[in-house]
Design a protein around this motif. Structure first.
Motif, mmCIF file in Angstrom:
data_model
loop_
_atom_site.group_PDB
_atom_site.id
_atom_site.type_symbol
_atom_site.label_atom_id
_atom_site.label_comp_id
_atom_site.label_asym_id
_atom_site.label_seq_id
_atom_site.Cartn_x
_atom_site.Cartn_y
_atom_site.Cartn_z
ATOM 1 N N UNK A 1 0.878 -1.174 0.000
ATOM 2 C CA UNK A 1 0.000 0.000 0.000
ATOM 3 C C UNK A 1 0.910 1.218 0.000
ATOM 4 N N UNK A 2 0.720 2.107 -0.967
ATOM 5 C CA UNK A 2 1.547 3.306 -1.075
ATOM 6 C C UNK A 2 0.750 4.510 -0.604
ATOM 7 N N UNK A 3 1.361 5.289 0.270
ATOM 8 C CA UNK A 3 0.699 6.470 0.823
ATOM 9 C C UNK A 3 1.508 7.698 0.427
ATOM 10 N N UNK A 4 0.902 8.562 -0.372
ATOM 11 C CA UNK A 4 1.549 9.820 -0.741
ATOM 12 C C UNK A 4 1.436 10.818 0.396
ATOM 13 N N UNK B 1 6.092 12.337 5.115
ATOM 14 C CA UNK B 1 7.012 11.525 4.319
ATOM 15 C C UNK B 1 6.476 11.531 2.891
ATOM 16 N N UNK B 2 7.326 11.840 1.919
ATOM 17 C CA UNK B 2 6.858 11.985 0.540
ATOM 18 C C UNK B 2 6.096 10.755 0.059
ATOM 19 N N UNK B 3 6.607 9.580 0.345
ATOM 20 C CA UNK B 3 5.879 8.355 0.027
ATOM 21 C C UNK B 3 6.272 7.270 1.004
ATOM 22 N N UNK B 4 5.253 6.591 1.530
ATOM 23 C CA UNK B 4 5.473 5.498 2.467
ATOM 24 C C UNK B 4 4.894 4.230 1.855
ATOM 25 N N UNK C 1 10.301 6.850 1.558
ATOM 26 C CA UNK C 1 10.949 7.501 0.403
ATOM 27 C C UNK C 1 10.824 9.010 0.534
ATOM 28 N N UNK C 2 11.937 9.682 0.398
ATOM 29 C CA UNK C 2 11.959 11.135 0.332
ATOM 30 C C UNK C 2 12.400 11.521 -1.077
ATOM 31 N N UNK C 3 11.599 12.335 -1.750
ATOM 32 C CA UNK C 3 11.828 12.678 -3.157
ATOM 33 C C UNK C 3 12.506 14.040 -3.244
ATOM 34 N N UNK D 1 10.808 2.693 9.899
ATOM 35 C CA UNK D 1 10.945 2.017 8.602
ATOM 36 C C UNK D 1 12.080 0.992 8.630
ATOM 37 N N UNK D 2 11.894 -0.053 7.860
ATOM 38 C CA UNK D 2 12.977 -1.035 7.702
ATOM 39 C C UNK D 2 14.123 -0.424 6.906
ATOM 40 N N UNK D 3 13.772 0.346 5.879
ATOM 41 C CA UNK D 3 14.785 1.057 5.098
ATOM 42 C C UNK D 3 14.275 2.453 4.777
ATOM 43 N N UNK D 4 15.229 3.373 4.610
ATOM 44 C CA UNK D 4 14.903 4.770 4.286
ATOM 45 C C UNK D 4 15.675 5.168 3.037
ATOM 46 N N UNK D 5 14.946 5.745 2.064
ATOM 47 C CA UNK D 5 15.545 6.034 0.759
ATOM 48 C C UNK D 5 15.390 7.502 0.382
#
Length: 255
Positions: A32-35, A50-53, A68-70, A94-98
């Motif tokens: 599930x993507x959350x903008x 957060x830009x996208x989770x 995700x940070x854009x 988060x497990x990972x941060x990008x």
């Protein structure tokens, strides 16, 4: 002179992230993507986004969160680097941060980005994301309940908005199709009437030619030019069944 490369926008990066998380042809959705994921429900959510989770739905994969940070400008990237606590507000869950950025941002700021953050780049609109630096895998903290409530509300609102858009698009498409059908029908009807008028005119010209009258003549002129008997004699080679209405008019004119 080579044409300039199209610039990559935040919209392009969001689309690339969605493609990355799309399920395969025969797979069930796994994410599930959350903008613009908010930091909680209500006013608490205004404290950060957060830009996208990406929320994983499979227990076999740990039901992990990926943030995700854009970034599409060097200035914004350096502002993010200068305040790592802003990212940490979400990254700790988060497990990972990008960081997902343009190639230009990576070239300018890659050496400044914390090594715990992963980096993906998008070189052109519609392209594929490229991993240039892998992130550390974290042991995330439990997400507060009111954050989950806020995210659930966002997912619901986004789905409802998307549904309304799809309904409006479908209705507009049906209306357009109906209007086009009516226009085509009206055009066809007018053409059929025009064709019928042309056929009638051609048949009338045959009549006038057969009885020796000019093609453009009024009933009064026709009455003065010939008698009904003469008209009948001259029409012996014309299809009389088809011209019965014309004879009726001439008979009325001869009275």
């Amino acid at each position: 002179m080579p044409s300039p490369k199209p610039s990559v926008s935040a919209i392009d990066i969001r689309a690339a992230l969605r493609n990355k998380h799309e399920p395969g042809k025969h797979e069930k959705p796994a994410w599930v993507l959350i903008d613009e994921a908010r930091s909680g429900a209500g006013h608490d959510g205004n404290r950060g986004q957060c830009d996208m989770l990406a929320v994983n739905l499979w227990q076999s994969r740990g039901m992990q969160l990926v943030g995700y940070e854009i970034k599409v400008s060097v200035r914004d990237m350096r502002a993010e680097i200068a305040k790592p606590e802003k990212a940490e507000r979400f990254a700790r869950y988060c497990r990972t941060w990008w960081i997902v950025c343009t190639k230009e941002v990576w070239d300018a700021c890659g050496h400044e980005i914390p090594p715990t953050w992963g980096v993906m780049t998008l070189a052109k609109p519609g392209g594929r994301l490229r991993t240039v630096s892998k992130p550390d895998r974290r042991d995330p903290e439990p997400v507060p309940d009111w954050w989950w409530v806020g995210w659930l509300g966002q997912v619901y609102r986004d789905a409802h908005t998307q549904f309304e858009r799809e309904v409006q698009t479908a209705v507009a498409s049906r209306v357009t199709e109906a209007v086009e059908r009516e226009r085509a029908y009206a055009k066809q009807t007018m053409q059929m009437r025009a064709d019928g008028d042309a056929a009638d005119l051609a048949r009338m010209r045959e009549v006038f030619d057969a009885i020796g009258l000019p093609r453009y003549v009024s009933p009064e002129e026709a009455k003065r030019s010939i008698s009904l008997d003469e008209a009948v004699r001259r029409l012996r080679h014309v299809d009389l069944a088809h011209l019965s209405e014309v004879f009726g008019d001439l008979a009325e004119a001869a009275k």
